[in-house]
Write an enzyme that holds these catalytic residues in place. Structure first.
Site, short mmCIF file in Angstrom:
data_model
loop_
_atom_site.label_atom_id
_atom_site.label_comp_id
_atom_site.label_asym_id
_atom_site.label_seq_id
_atom_site.Cartn_x
_atom_site.Cartn_y
_atom_site.Cartn_z
N ARG A 265 48.72 13.79 44.20
CA ARG A 265 47.75 14.59 45.56
C ARG A 265 47.19 15.44 44.71
O ARG A 265 47.04 16.16 43.96
CB ARG A 265 48.83 15.19 46.75
CG ARG A 265 49.78 14.08 47.17
CD ARG A 265 49.27 13.34 48.07
NE ARG A 265 49.62 12.25 48.98
CZ ARG A 265 50.22 10.90 48.58
NH1 ARG A 265 49.87 11.01 47.24
NH2 ARG A 265 50.45 10.63 49.09
N GLU A 294 40.56 13.45 51.96
CA GLU A 294 40.02 12.15 51.90
C GLU A 294 39.86 11.40 53.40
O GLU A 294 40.48 11.70 54.06
CB GLU A 294 41.06 11.40 50.94
CG GLU A 294 41.77 11.50 50.01
CD GLU A 294 42.53 11.15 49.22
OE1 GLU A 294 43.38 10.05 49.69
OE2 GLU A 294 43.00 11.34 48.45
N HIS A 313 41.64 6.60 45.31
CA HIS A 313 43.12 6.32 46.46
C HIS A 313 43.54 5.05 46.55
O HIS A 313 44.32 4.86 47.53
CB HIS A 313 43.09 8.17 47.25
CG HIS A 313 44.64 7.56 47.73
ND1 HIS A 313 45.14 8.93 48.60
CD2 HIS A 313 46.22 7.36 48.02
CE1 HIS A 313 46.43 9.38 48.47
NE2 HIS A 313 46.91 8.30 47.61
#
Length: 352
Positions: A265, A294, A313
């Site tokens: 993360r 994000e 991601h």
């Protein structure tokens, strides 16, 4: 839970193909999987659990969806991947006993629901942690190899049609790789780096040995260990305890040219400290699949830094992801019905 020993009423709370719904039923026939695909937000691509944000249910459809999820003993997914919707159905459904989040980091979604301790104790929350381990480990290996082989330099020379003097590349089998977090993803990383001949170190809280790991590093020795390795792979979940764990102390201790790969993360790494380490060459290359916020801000210097590879991601996304998660759900359903421990249970104190 005696009333669900021989049968488990599961409600599909996020989109999943009928093929994979049937797979769950085949793998665990005691599951009654209730679904209405017409009530789901359409997927835009593989594993798009929240579905198309432009799709809006009518009031009647929303009422039908709420009634359906409120009838469950267990949920496949957090309804609409929305913590507020989870809080609503937990309050409305006292018989709910298990929720599986489709995200490996689903603990943060459970935390965001703000559930009372009674609900957290009553309901088992599990995640898909481990399902994504293989793809993420491959990205970590890719990132370290890209740094070792000088990918930015190769691409720059190719763009300029420059044929330079030969220069030395680094070899993974001569490197020490520190994996920060030896959970499901970290263990997969360890196996792959070990197979490539690297010396593998890994941080641990339990002290239990992990296949492929040559040295276990207590977390309070992370700074000292970071000063002795060639590459660091960060796989930790985002919690209060891991926030900026890889910060100025760790990044200030590394040797010049250290390679960094991040697949856990984004909040684990202090991006300001990372940029400083990149600018002065302590971090020679960073392959990042996750970020503090994000989508990554278009103004972030990480986008244009010559020694950074930005991945949106997406390293875990794979055409088989939905099948893997369906299989994990069926396995845990069997465990629940048989009274066995569930896999990937959310810690409802630290929420990972």
């Amino acid at each position: 839970m005696s009333e669900i020993k021989n049968r488990l009423r599961v409600v599909l709370a996020v989109p999943l193909s009928e093929e994979h719904c049937r797979l769950i039923e085949e793998l665990e026939p005691r599951v009654e999987l209730v679904r209405d695909h017409s009530l789901m937000h359409p997927m835009r691509g593989p594993a798009d659990w929240s579905g198309d944000p432009d799709h809006v249910r009518t009031p009647q459809e929303q009422s039908a969806f709420d009634d359906m999820v409120d009838s469950a003993d267990a949920l496949f997914g957090i309804p609409d991947v929305d913590p507020a919707a989870l809080a609503r159905t937990v309050a409305a459904n006292p018989q709910l006993r298990w929720v599986m989040t489709t995200a490996a980091g689903g603990g943060s979604q459970v935390k965001a629901a703000g559930l009372a301790r009674e609900a957290l104790d009553r309901i088992a929350f599990t995640t898909s942690a481990g399902v994504h381990g293989g793809p993420l480990a491959e990205f970590a290996v890719f990132g370290v190899i890209a740094g070792a082989k000088g990918l930015p330099r190769l691409l720059a020379d190719q763009r300029e049609r420059t044929w330079p003097e030969r220069w030395e590349m680094r070899q993974v089998d001569e490197m020490t790789v520190l994996i920060v977090g030896l959970g499901g993803i970290g263990a997969e990383c360890a196996q792959r780096f070990h197979a490539l001949g690297a010396r593998v170190w890994g941080t641990t809280r339990s002290g239990e040995p992990i296949d492929g790991v040559d040295r276990l590093i207590p977390l309070d020795e992370l700074v000292d260990a970071a000063a002795e390795v060639d590459a660091i792979v960060v796989t930790l979940p985002g919690t209060e305890q891991t926030h900026h764990l890889v910060g100025a102390d760790v990044l200030g201790a590394v040797r010049p040219g250290t390679i960094l790969a991040s697949v856990g993360r984004g909040t684990v790494i202090d991006e300001d400290a990372l940029l400083s380490a990149l600018d002065d060459g302590r971090i020679g290359f960073a392959a990042l699949d996750v970020f503090e916020k994000e989508p990554l801000d278009p103004a972030s210097p990480l986008w244009s830094h010559p020694q950074v590879l930005v991945s949106p991601h997406t390293a875990a996304l794979n055409s088989k992801e939905e099948e893997r998660i369906a299989r994990r759900f069926a396995e845990n359903a069997a465990r629940l019905l048989d009274g066995a421990p569930l896999r990937a249970v959310v810690d409802t104190v630290e929420f990972y």
